[in-house]
Write an enzyme that holds these catalytic residues in place. Structure first.
Site, short mmCIF file in Angstrom:
data_model
loop_
_atom_site.label_atom_id
_atom_site.label_comp_id
_atom_site.label_asym_id
_atom_site.label_seq_id
_atom_site.Cartn_x
_atom_site.Cartn_y
_atom_site.Cartn_z
CB SER A 1 0.69 36.30 -58.15
OG SER A 1 2.21 36.80 -58.66
CD GLU B 1 2.74 29.64 -65.22
OE1 GLU B 1 2.47 29.46 -64.12
OE2 GLU B 1 3.75 29.09 -65.45
N GLY C 1 5.51 35.65 -60.22
CA GLY C 1 6.49 36.11 -59.16
C GLY C 1 6.35 37.65 -59.00
CG ASN D 1 7.65 25.90 -61.40
OD1 ASN D 1 8.86 25.13 -60.90
ND2 ASN D 1 7.71 26.64 -62.42
CD GLU E 1 10.38 31.97 -63.85
OE1 GLU E 1 10.72 30.94 -63.44
OE2 GLU E 1 9.59 32.56 -63.23
CG HIS F 1 8.05 28.47 -66.33
ND1 HIS F 1 8.65 29.69 -66.23
CD2 HIS F 1 7.13 28.22 -65.55
CE1 HIS F 1 7.89 30.14 -65.02
NE2 HIS F 1 6.91 29.51 -64.63
CE LYS G 1 8.44 29.87 -60.70
NZ LYS G 1 8.07 31.41 -61.16
#
Ligand code: PGA
Length: 312
Positions: free
Chosen positions: A268, A222, A228, A68, A154, A152, A70
């Protein structure tokens, strides 16, 4: 000729990867599956497994690794990344997908090896039209995408997308033939409050309530606190949730879906920690953010499928 025979013959009994999959032995699969789910004893024994023992996959799906990207990259950096991916040696028994920013999908599609499929990072909930700033499923297909990432964290926690909306997006994308990488995962405070399973199951239920079929769904667990942050879940922490997700699918969808659906881990993941994570039985691959921006490291993560093989 002779030497190649000898070379091939040096490992005559080396078990093949697919031979380790539990569903290859259907009866055994059913029995061991029922023993496996809900078993905290198994979690303990799994974490104490000999590193030289046989490591099986609990599910029957092919290992899956998604990158991904992003909101990262430029034309130049993406040219370099694609070139690194094109020259990387990737294990054959892995589905590999990358998800570039929308504006670079065409560039990636026209330059990336067909060995790697392409995913959108999001899609609109229905047919395209007067929806400023959105990208439709039809457009993703038109430009060569086979997958879309939905739910996701985010998009959930920064943009504010809700479970039901995400479920509808998944249903629409599937109805149009795209595969869906369906993300779930708890925030740190939810984990600390002991709500990890509740949160993940609610998010999973929203997908389950909406989708007509799980054939083209990959579930990505996730944990938000690991995304991240450089703070990866331990293999045991990840495995614990993956087992629970598979068990949830078994109880709430079907045993077949629980077995076939890939449950991948994200948060991560990097070239240094992927092998240990991949050894866990219910980890069927990865969704990778930061480390997917480096071609060689992403290839290492793809190739961590080899840690599922026998190391005896
Ligand atoms: P990360 O991102 O690997 O950079 O933690 C994972 C993801 O968001 O899919």
């Amino acid at each position: 000729m002779a030497s190649s025979l000898t070379a091939a013959g040096t490992q005559p009994s080396a078990p093949s990867f697919s031979g380790l999959r539990r569903t290859c032995l259907k009866l055994e699969a059913a029995v061991s599956f029922s023993h496996r789910v809900n078993s905290s004893i198994r979690l303990v024994s799994s974490s104490q497994r000999s590193p030289r023992g046989v490591v099986a996959m609990a599910g029957s799906g092919k290992f899956f690794v998604g990158g991904n990207w992003k909101c990262n990259g430029t034309k130049d950096s993406i040219t370099k990344l694609v070139s690194d991916l094109n020259t990387a040696t990737l294990e054959p028994d892995v589905d590999v997908v990358v998800s570039p920013p929308f504006v670079y999908i065409d560039q990636v599609k026209s330059s990336l090896t067909d060995r790697i499929e392409i995913s959108g990072q999001n899609s609109w909930v229905g047919k395209g039209g007067a929806f400023t700033g959105e990208i439709s499923v039809e457009q993703l297909k038109d430009i060569g995408c086979k997958w879309v990432i939905l739910g996701h964290s985010e998009r959930r926690h920064v943009i504010g997308e809700k479970d039901e909306f995400i479920g509808k997006k998944a249903a629409y994308a599937l109805s149009e033939g795209l595969g869906v990488i369906a993300c779930i995962g708890e925030k740190l405070e939810e984990r600390e409050a002991g709500k990890t399973f509740d949160v993940c199951f609610d998010q999973l239920k929203a997908f389950a309530d909406a989708v007509p079929s799980w054939d083209k769904v990959v579930v990505a667990y996730e944990p938000v606190w690991a995304i991240g942050t450089g703070k990866v879940a331990s293999p045991q922490q990840a495995q614990e949730v993956h087992v629970a997700v598979r068990d949830w699918l078994k109880k709430n969808v079907s045993e077949e879906v629980a077995s076939k659906t890939r449950i991948i881990y994200g948060g991560s993941v990097n070239g240094g920690n992927c092998a240990e994570l991949a050894k866990e039985e219910d980890i069927d691959g990865f969704l990778v953010g930061g480390a997917s921006l480096k071609g060689p490291e992403f290839a290492t993560i793809v190739n961590s499928v080899t840690s599922k093989k026998v190391a005896a």
